[in-house]
Design a protein around this motif. Structure first.
Motif, PDB file in Angstrom:
ATOM      1  N   VAL A 159       5.843 -23.507  27.417  1.00  0.00           N
ATOM      2  CA  VAL A 159       4.633 -22.791  27.099  1.00  0.00           C
ATOM      3  C   VAL A 159       3.506 -23.749  26.743  1.00  0.00           C
ATOM      4  CG1 VAL A 159       3.512 -21.001  26.003  1.00  0.00           C
ATOM      5  CG2 VAL A 159       6.063 -20.765  26.850  1.00  0.00           C
ATOM      6  N   ALA A 160       3.778 -24.746  26.192  1.00  0.00           N
ATOM      7  CA  ALA A 160       3.012 -25.715  25.687  1.00  0.00           C
ATOM      8  C   ALA A 160       1.955 -26.561  26.915  1.00  0.00           C
ATOM      9  CB  ALA A 160       3.467 -26.867  25.091  1.00  0.00           C
ATOM     10  N   GLU A 161       3.009 -26.451  28.106  1.00  0.00           N
ATOM     11  CA  GLU A 161       2.314 -26.975  29.084  1.00  0.00           C
ATOM     12  C   GLU A 161       1.632 -26.049  30.123  1.00  0.00           C
ATOM     13  OE1 GLU A 161       5.068 -30.864  30.441  1.00  0.00           O
ATOM     14  OE2 GLU A 161       5.443 -28.882  31.324  1.00  0.00           O
ATOM     15  N   ILE A 162       2.084 -24.838  29.970  1.00  0.00           N
ATOM     16  CA  ILE A 162       1.562 -23.726  30.894  1.00  0.00           C
ATOM     17  C   ILE A 162       0.064 -23.406  30.352  1.00  0.00           C
ATOM     18  CG2 ILE A 162       1.599 -21.257  31.733  1.00  0.00           C
ATOM     19  CD1 ILE A 162       4.908 -21.573  31.363  1.00  0.00           C
ATOM     20  N   ALA A 163      -0.090 -23.428  29.115  1.00  0.00           N
ATOM     21  CA  ALA A 163      -1.252 -22.930  28.612  1.00  0.00           C
ATOM     22  C   ALA A 163      -2.497 -23.934  28.928  1.00  0.00           C
ATOM     23  CB  ALA A 163      -1.116 -22.840  26.950  1.00  0.00           C
ATOM     24  N   PRO A 164      -2.339 -25.219  28.611  1.00  0.00           N
ATOM     25  CA  PRO A 164      -3.518 -26.062  29.223  1.00  0.00           C
ATOM     26  C   PRO A 164      -3.639 -26.082  30.740  1.00  0.00           C
ATOM     27  CG  PRO A 164      -1.639 -27.431  28.172  1.00  0.00           C
ATOM     28  CD  PRO A 164      -1.193 -25.968  27.948  1.00  0.00           C
ATOM     29  N   LEU A 165      -2.566 -25.912  31.518  1.00  0.00           N
ATOM     30  CA  LEU A 165      -2.871 -25.895  32.788  1.00  0.00           C
ATOM     31  C   LEU A 165      -3.641 -24.604  33.305  1.00  0.00           C
ATOM     32  CD1 LEU A 165      -1.864 -26.162  35.848  1.00  0.00           C
ATOM     33  CD2 LEU A 165       0.095 -24.485  35.524  1.00  0.00           C
ATOM     34  N   GLU A 203       4.817 -13.436  23.142  1.00  0.00           N
ATOM     35  CA  GLU A 203       3.548 -13.080  23.354  1.00  0.00           C
ATOM     36  C   GLU A 203       2.553 -13.768  23.896  1.00  0.00           C
ATOM     37  OE1 GLU A 203       2.592 -12.106  19.148  1.00  0.00           O
ATOM     38  OE2 GLU A 203       3.849 -10.187  18.907  1.00  0.00           O
ATOM     39  N   LEU A 204       2.676 -15.077  23.675  1.00  0.00           N
ATOM     40  CA  LEU A 204       1.863 -16.098  24.395  1.00  0.00           C
ATOM     41  C   LEU A 204       2.162 -16.145  25.653  1.00  0.00           C
ATOM     42  CD1 LEU A 204      -0.470 -18.429  24.247  1.00  0.00           C
ATOM     43  CD2 LEU A 204       1.425 -19.891  23.367  1.00  0.00           C
ATOM     44  N   ALA A 205       3.486 -16.257  25.982  1.00  0.00           N
ATOM     45  CA  ALA A 205       3.781 -16.439  27.388  1.00  0.00           C
ATOM     46  C   ALA A 205       3.285 -15.108  28.324  1.00  0.00           C
ATOM     47  CB  ALA A 205       5.194 -16.398  27.630  1.00  0.00           C
TER      48      ALA A 205
END
Length: 239
Positions: A159-165, A203-205
């Motif tokens: 998720v730490a990669e999906i967010a900035p992507l 929730e973030l995902a």
């Protein structure tokens, strides 16, 4: 060291001793899972968070496992997992100030073999999500190998990669979970507790999956492929 000592094979880790029932349960676990081309909303995800005795991935131990399920495009609160693992040799460390798992809580925990069998039965053949997933993937994989002789091959998405992507405009590439929850206005009731962190990560995902669909990434496989391209771009920019 003489030549014969140098040629001596490395000492292998002792194979875990399991009961017949545990061996049977182990044999029933899926050995692998794959990312599908079905829509994101149709994929069952297991969102994982761990509390550990420290940050050394080759020495420290998993102390607590927290997980929640995303299914049918929503968090299913009826599918949650939480275990503290008993670690008789665990020594008090500075990490207790973060996760709050003191000696009494660790001593009262579940036997690791049973806890890990329960966890993998809970996971089934679902892919996993975590924030800073490489750490969780390595730690849970090592625990499974040492306690069960089980090789974890399930896909992990970070998720730490999906967010900035999906949100490069946020300029939060190296950000932590608190930074991204603040960016989206989420409120975490409790932090540095495996189950609570798994829930806020889920929730973030869900927010990110909604935006992924709008950006043409509407399957787990497509999302992973776009993440791989994003990683290559980040690596090329770092040189």
């Amino acid at each position: 060291m003489n030549l014969f000592q140098w040629l001596k094979p490395a000492k292998r880790a002792k194979a875990p001793e399991l009961t017949a029932e545990q061996v049977q349960r182990l044999s029933e676990l899926p050995r692998t899972a794959t990312l599908s081309e079905q829509p994101l909303r149709q994929q069952r995800w297991v969102v994982l968070d761990l509390e550990t005795s420290g940050l050394n991935m080759n020495r420290d131990d998993v102390l607590s496992i927290g997980a929640v399920v995303i299914e049918d495009g929503a968090i299913d609160l009826g599918q949650q997992f939480e275990r503290t693992l008993s670690r008789p040799d665990h020594k008090l460390s500075p990490s207790v100030l973060i996760h709050g798992l003191g000696p009494s809580a660790i001593a009262a925990g579940s036997e690791p073999v049973e806890a890990l069998l329960d966890f993998m039965a809970f996971v089934g053949d679902s892919p996993l999500l975590a924030f800073h997933a490489p750490f969780d993937q390595h730690m849970i994989g090592r625990a499974l190998k040492e306690s069960l002789g089980y090789k974890l091959q399930h896909p992990f998405l970070d998720v730490a990669e999906i967010a900035p992507l999906l949100f490069p405009q946020a300029c939060l590439r190296q950000a932590g979970l608190d930074d991204w929850t603040a960016f989206f206005g989420l409120h975490a009731e409790e932090r540095h507790h495996a189950s609570a962190d798994a829930l806020v990560t889920a929730e973030l995902a869900l927010i990110l999956f909604s935006h992924a669909r709008k950006q043409g990434m509407d399957s787990p496989l497509q999302l992973e492929q776009d993440l791989a391209k994003w990683r290559r771009r980040q690596q090329s920019h770092s040189f």
